[in-house]
Design a protein around this motif. Sequence first.
Motif, PDB file in Angstrom:
ATOM      1  N   ALA A   1     -27.468  25.495  41.870  1.00  0.00           N
ATOM      2  CA  ALA A   1     -27.827  24.602  42.781  1.00  0.00           C
ATOM      3  C   ALA A   1     -27.720  23.284  43.312  1.00  0.00           C
ATOM      4  O   ALA A   1     -27.464  22.749  42.743  1.00  0.00           O
ATOM      5  CB  ALA A   1     -29.408  24.442  42.041  1.00  0.00           C
ATOM      6  N   VAL A   2     -27.313  23.227  44.737  1.00  0.00           N
ATOM      7  CA  VAL A   2     -27.072  22.278  45.135  1.00  0.00           C
ATOM      8  C   VAL A   2     -28.340  21.335  46.036  1.00  0.00           C
ATOM      9  O   VAL A   2     -28.355  22.120  47.107  1.00  0.00           O
ATOM     10  CB  VAL A   2     -25.230  22.135  46.242  1.00  0.00           C
TER      11      VAL A   2
ATOM     12  N   VAL B   1     -29.030  15.458  49.013  1.00  0.00           N
ATOM     13  CA  VAL B   1     -27.985  14.403  48.181  1.00  0.00           C
ATOM     14  C   VAL B   1     -26.556  15.220  47.660  1.00  0.00           C
ATOM     15  O   VAL B   1     -27.190  16.414  46.343  1.00  0.00           O
ATOM     16  CB  VAL B   1     -29.604  14.373  46.610  1.00  0.00           C
ATOM     17  N   TYR B   2     -25.626  15.502  47.538  1.00  0.00           N
ATOM     18  CA  TYR B   2     -24.544  16.790  47.451  1.00  0.00           C
ATOM     19  C   TYR B   2     -24.361  16.790  46.040  1.00  0.00           C
ATOM     20  O   TYR B   2     -24.037  17.027  45.592  1.00  0.00           O
ATOM     21  CB  TYR B   2     -23.821  16.646  48.595  1.00  0.00           C
ATOM     22  N   THR B   3     -24.633  15.097  45.210  1.00  0.00           N
ATOM     23  CA  THR B   3     -24.474  14.993  43.854  1.00  0.00           C
ATOM     24  C   THR B   3     -24.635  15.255  43.021  1.00  0.00           C
ATOM     25  O   THR B   3     -24.942  15.400  42.243  1.00  0.00           O
ATOM     26  CB  THR B   3     -23.787  13.709  44.101  1.00  0.00           C
ATOM     27  N   HIS B   4     -25.906  15.814  43.317  1.00  0.00           N
ATOM     28  CA  HIS B   4     -27.068  17.056  42.385  1.00  0.00           C
ATOM     29  C   HIS B   4     -26.353  18.041  42.913  1.00  0.00           C
ATOM     30  O   HIS B   4     -26.662  18.962  43.521  1.00  0.00           O
ATOM     31  CB  HIS B   4     -28.300  16.481  42.826  1.00  0.00           C
ATOM     32  N   VAL B   5     -26.430  18.276  41.675  1.00  0.00           N
ATOM     33  CA  VAL B   5     -25.103  20.016  41.434  1.00  0.00           C
ATOM     34  C   VAL B   5     -25.603  20.774  39.890  1.00  0.00           C
ATOM     35  O   VAL B   5     -25.484  19.644  39.025  1.00  0.00           O
ATOM     36  CB  VAL B   5     -23.520  20.368  41.504  1.00  0.00           C
TER      37      VAL B   5
ATOM     38  N   PHE C   1     -37.428  23.995  44.145  1.00  0.00           N
ATOM     39  CA  PHE C   1     -36.730  24.766  44.707  1.00  0.00           C
ATOM     40  C   PHE C   1     -36.112  25.270  46.035  1.00  0.00           C
ATOM     41  O   PHE C   1     -34.930  25.295  45.767  1.00  0.00           O
ATOM     42  CB  PHE C   1     -37.279  26.355  44.468  1.00  0.00           C
ATOM     43  N   ARG C   2     -36.928  24.876  46.387  1.00  0.00           N
ATOM     44  CA  ARG C   2     -36.854  25.357  48.460  1.00  0.00           C
ATOM     45  C   ARG C   2     -35.882  23.556  48.829  1.00  0.00           C
ATOM     46  O   ARG C   2     -35.121  24.205  49.424  1.00  0.00           O
ATOM     47  CB  ARG C   2     -37.918  24.934  48.790  1.00  0.00           C
ATOM     48  N   MET C   3     -35.541  22.848  46.892  1.00  0.00           N
ATOM     49  CA  MET C   3     -34.693  21.568  47.932  1.00  0.00           C
ATOM     50  C   MET C   3     -33.645  21.953  48.041  1.00  0.00           C
ATOM     51  O   MET C   3     -32.593  21.198  48.116  1.00  0.00           O
ATOM     52  CB  MET C   3     -35.388  20.230  47.805  1.00  0.00           C
ATOM     53  N   TYR C   4     -33.359  22.678  47.297  1.00  0.00           N
ATOM     54  CA  TYR C   4     -32.104  23.372  46.979  1.00  0.00           C
ATOM     55  C   TYR C   4     -30.749  25.240  47.628  1.00  0.00           C
ATOM     56  O   TYR C   4     -31.873  25.289  47.907  1.00  0.00           O
ATOM     57  CB  TYR C   4     -31.783  23.710  45.430  1.00  0.00           C
ATOM     58  N   VAL C   5     -29.934  24.204  48.212  1.00  0.00           N
ATOM     59  CA  VAL C   5     -28.759  25.306  48.034  1.00  0.00           C
ATOM     60  C   VAL C   5     -28.045  26.285  47.193  1.00  0.00           C
ATOM     61  O   VAL C   5     -28.093  25.853  45.910  1.00  0.00           O
ATOM     62  CB  VAL C   5     -27.845  25.043  48.611  1.00  0.00           C
TER      63      VAL C   5
END
Length: 118
Positions: free
Chosen positions: A97-98, A102-106, A29-33
């Motif tokens: 969640a982004v 890795v901005y393509t992981h949405v 979780f903490r890896m995501y904006v």
Amino acid sequence: QVQLVVSGGGLVQPGGSLRLSCAASGSIFRMYVMGWYRQVPGKERELVATITSGGSTNYADFVNGRFIISRDNAKNTEYLQMNSLKPEDTAVYYCNAVHSYVYTHVYWGQGTQVTVSS
């Protein structure tokens, strides 16, 4: 992969409050904006607010101090506290969640209807 489950929508009178929750699973979780978006029929989905893992926040202009985005990294959950709701806040609200690097992981949660009406 991240799974996002949204809860907390509903019907509220103008001036009232609601709190939305978004529970995440499947990754770190903490890896995501994390963010909240909303959409009304016939319009594009628009940003409401975002929050980084460290707690930095960003709000759309229309929020104007009425909403508060937060997250609990220990519970893998983000929240949107909405106060002083207006009829124009009526929309389907989505959790987002982004990945921070890795901005393509949405990822998107299912929408929840928020209706502000008397």
